[in-house]
Design a protein around this motif. Structure first.
Motif, PDB file in Angstrom:
ATOM      1  N   GLU A 158       0.829  -1.211   0.000  1.00 36.27           N
ATOM      2  CA  GLU A 158       0.000   0.000   0.000  1.00 36.27           C
ATOM      3  C   GLU A 158       0.860   1.256   0.000  1.00 36.27           C
ATOM      4  O   GLU A 158       0.513   2.257  -0.639  1.00 36.27           O
ATOM      5  CB  GLU A 158      -0.942  -0.013   1.195  1.00 36.27           C
ATOM      6  CG  GLU A 158      -2.051  -1.060   1.068  1.00 36.27           C
ATOM      7  CD  GLU A 158      -2.974  -1.098   2.282  1.00 36.27           C
ATOM      8  OE1 GLU A 158      -2.616  -0.489   3.328  1.00 36.27           O
ATOM      9  OE2 GLU A 158      -4.034  -1.743   2.188  1.00 36.27           O
ATOM     10  N   ALA A 159       1.992   1.206   0.697  1.00 36.83           N
ATOM     11  CA  ALA A 159       2.899   2.360   0.726  1.00 36.83           C
ATOM     12  C   ALA A 159       3.444   2.649  -0.664  1.00 36.83           C
ATOM     13  O   ALA A 159       3.545   3.815  -1.073  1.00 36.83           O
ATOM     14  CB  ALA A 159       4.041   2.110   1.708  1.00 36.83           C
ATOM     15  N   ILE A 193      14.760  -4.584  -2.947  1.00 38.08           N
ATOM     16  CA  ILE A 193      13.485  -5.030  -3.515  1.00 38.08           C
ATOM     17  C   ILE A 193      13.655  -5.169  -5.019  1.00 38.08           C
ATOM     18  O   ILE A 193      14.109  -4.234  -5.686  1.00 38.08           O
ATOM     19  CB  ILE A 193      12.361  -4.023  -3.209  1.00 38.08           C
ATOM     20  CG1 ILE A 193      12.199  -3.831  -1.701  1.00 38.08           C
ATOM     21  CG2 ILE A 193      11.045  -4.474  -3.843  1.00 38.08           C
ATOM     22  CD1 ILE A 193      11.294  -2.658  -1.337  1.00 38.08           C
ATOM     23  N   THR A 194      13.292  -6.325  -5.551  1.00 39.39           N
ATOM     24  CA  THR A 194      13.324  -6.549  -6.995  1.00 39.39           C
ATOM     25  C   THR A 194      11.917  -6.369  -7.555  1.00 39.39           C
ATOM     26  O   THR A 194      10.988  -7.060  -7.137  1.00 39.39           O
ATOM     27  CB  THR A 194      13.846  -7.964  -7.314  1.00 39.39           C
ATOM     28  OG1 THR A 194      15.227  -8.043  -6.932  1.00 39.39           O
ATOM     29  CG2 THR A 194      13.732  -8.274  -8.806  1.00 39.39           C
ATOM     30  N   THR A 223      12.797   6.382  -5.985  1.00 36.78           N
ATOM     31  CA  THR A 223      12.642   7.223  -4.788  1.00 36.78           C
ATOM     32  C   THR A 223      11.833   6.564  -3.674  1.00 36.78           C
ATOM     33  O   THR A 223      11.637   7.157  -2.617  1.00 36.78           O
ATOM     34  CB  THR A 223      11.962   8.558  -5.161  1.00 36.78           C
ATOM     35  OG1 THR A 223      10.715   8.272  -5.844  1.00 36.78           O
ATOM     36  CG2 THR A 223      12.850   9.384  -6.077  1.00 36.78           C
ATOM     37  N   PHE A 224      11.384   5.334  -3.884  1.00 38.89           N
ATOM     38  CA  PHE A 224      10.581   4.656  -2.859  1.00 38.89           C
ATOM     39  C   PHE A 224      11.457   4.137  -1.729  1.00 38.89           C
ATOM     40  O   PHE A 224      12.495   3.507  -1.956  1.00 38.89           O
ATOM     41  CB  PHE A 224       9.802   3.498  -3.482  1.00 38.89           C
ATOM     42  CG  PHE A 224       8.985   2.706  -2.491  1.00 38.89           C
ATOM     43  CD1 PHE A 224       7.878   3.281  -1.885  1.00 38.89           C
ATOM     44  CD2 PHE A 224       9.340   1.399  -2.154  1.00 38.89           C
ATOM     45  CE1 PHE A 224       7.119   2.553  -0.955  1.00 38.89           C
ATOM     46  CE2 PHE A 224       8.593   0.671  -1.238  1.00 38.89           C
ATOM     47  CZ  PHE A 224       7.483   1.255  -0.635  1.00 38.89           C
ATOM     48  N   GLN A 225      11.033   4.391  -0.499  1.00 34.18           N
ATOM     49  CA  GLN A 225      11.702   3.873   0.702  1.00 34.18           C
ATOM     50  C   GLN A 225      10.637   3.394   1.679  1.00 34.18           C
ATOM     51  O   GLN A 225       9.614   4.046   1.844  1.00 34.18           O
ATOM     52  CB  GLN A 225      12.535   4.973   1.375  1.00 34.18           C
ATOM     53  CG  GLN A 225      13.723   5.472   0.573  1.00 34.18           C
ATOM     54  CD  GLN A 225      14.961   4.624   0.772  1.00 34.18           C
ATOM     55  OE1 GLN A 225      15.026   3.813   1.695  1.00 34.18           O
ATOM     56  NE2 GLN A 225      15.956   4.797  -0.096  1.00 34.18           N
ATOM     57  N   PHE A 226      10.884   2.246   2.291  1.00 39.16           N
ATOM     58  CA  PHE A 226       9.954   1.748   3.313  1.00 39.16           C
ATOM     59  C   PHE A 226      10.728   0.959   4.351  1.00 39.16           C
ATOM     60  O   PHE A 226      11.264  -0.110   4.045  1.00 39.16           O
ATOM     61  CB  PHE A 226       8.861   0.877   2.686  1.00 39.16           C
ATOM     62  CG  PHE A 226       7.789   0.457   3.654  1.00 39.16           C
ATOM     63  CD1 PHE A 226       6.700   1.273   3.905  1.00 39.16           C
ATOM     64  CD2 PHE A 226       7.881  -0.759   4.326  1.00 39.16           C
ATOM     65  CE1 PHE A 226       5.719   0.897   4.806  1.00 39.16           C
ATOM     66  CE2 PHE A 226       6.900  -1.154   5.234  1.00 39.16           C
ATOM     67  CZ  PHE A 226       5.814  -0.313   5.477  1.00 39.16           C
ATOM     68  N   GLU A 227      10.811   1.522   5.538  1.00 36.12           N
ATOM     69  CA  GLU A 227      11.488   0.849   6.658  1.00 36.12           C
ATOM     70  C   GLU A 227      12.874   0.334   6.278  1.00 36.12           C
ATOM     71  O   GLU A 227      13.263  -0.793   6.578  1.00 36.12           O
ATOM     72  CB  GLU A 227      10.611  -0.294   7.196  1.00 36.12           C
ATOM     73  CG  GLU A 227       9.282   0.191   7.777  1.00 36.12           C
ATOM     74  CD  GLU A 227       8.413  -0.928   8.308  1.00 36.12           C
ATOM     75  OE1 GLU A 227       8.789  -2.113   8.123  1.00 36.12           O
ATOM     76  OE2 GLU A 227       7.367  -0.625   8.910  1.00 36.12           O
TER      77      GLU A 227
END
Length: 280
Positions: A158-159, A193-194, A223-227
């Motif tokens: 969802e992020a 993340i692939t 530009t995506f980052q999550f934890e």
């Protein structure tokens, strides 16, 4: 136990799974998968012995011994649709009695490692290096055709959808983690993340004569980052491999050779040499 119908589990006249043309004795519990059928011999040439060779369509299987252990290498062809066939039929060969068409009470756990090629999505990832996928990010929609619980990382999925303002007319992105057991065995590789696309051109942001609908796809992923997790590379199989692997109870992992960088626009001069290095 109820038998699985002929139209659900299609078998050959020799009682082997239909596309892979294998039965349980043809395949080891430890399996390397590659996309290109020609790459199968690149792997099996390192075996001390090859005792089983099966070819059907794009699916080529070699099973033998490496360092005293039984191992298989299998070509999947390209895309998540082929991964759907391969994972389901590998599991069927091992965990369904093909004579009675009933599911075995005791299930075999498979270790499946994909050695592939991909394009980097971060400037600091060098061409001809290697990336291990901590997660698969699927744009293909395959996971949504299966009922499952606690497999997709809902919060991360969802992020990403929110970050990318993902179009409503496309399949919802889904993110699935790799096998922790296999991840722990290959700590020397860079991780990330692939992302898994449903095609090679517009689905990966390429433009020849038709414009893609998401013109800034690379920037949205870059530009995506999550934890502490970021998207490192783009290919066409991992999300389905990770989803089906977890759903069926198998360990799965992808390690990719980086043969191009979509951000710096650099391409490998000899990607076959890089793939050989990954295999070794």
């Amino acid at each position: 136990m109820k038998a699985i119908k002929d139209t659900e589990l299609i078998l050959t006249p020799e009682n082997k799974v239909y596309h892979l043309n294998i039965s349980k004795n043809d395949i080891a519990d430890n399996i390397i998968i590659v996309g290109d059928s020609a790459r199968v011999t690149q792997v099996s040439k390192h075996f001390s012995k090859v005792d089983c060779i099966i070819e059907n369509r794009e699916f080529v299987t070699h099973t033998g011994k490496y360092n005293g252990k039984r191992i298989s290498v299998l070509s999947t062809g390209i895309g998540t649709d082929n991964i759907d066939i391969v994972l389901n039929e590998l599991d069927a060969a091992k965990n369904i009695d093909l004579e009675t068409r009933t599911i075995n009470t005791n299930k075999k756990l498979l270790n499946i490692i994909r050695l592939g090629t991909s394009g980097a999505l971060q400037k600091d990832i060098e061409v001809d290096s290697f990336i291990m996928a901590t997660h698969g990010l699927g744009f293909d929609g395959l996971a949504h055709f299966y009922k499952s619980e606690n497999i997709i990382d809902i919060k991360m999925s969802e992020a990403f959808a929110k970050h990318s303002n993902w179009p409503k007319n496309l399949a919802n992105p889904y993110i699935v983690g790799a096998s922790e057991k296999l991840l722990s065995k290959f700590s020397e590789f860079k991780k990330g993340i692939t992302a898994t696309a449903s095609g090679f051109y517009a689905p990966q942001g390429r433009e020849l004569r038709i414009k893609p609908t998401i013109e800034d796809l690379h920037q949205k992923m870059n530009t995506f980052q999550f934890e502490g997790n970021r998207i490192t590379n783009f290919e066409m199989e991992t999300s389905a491999l990770y989803f089906l692997g977890k759903a069926l109870g198998h360990n799965t992992l992808t390690i990719c050779a980086i043969i191009g960088n979509r951000i710096t626009q650099k391409q490998s001069k000899d990607y076959k040499k890089t793939v050989d290095k990954l295999i070794l």
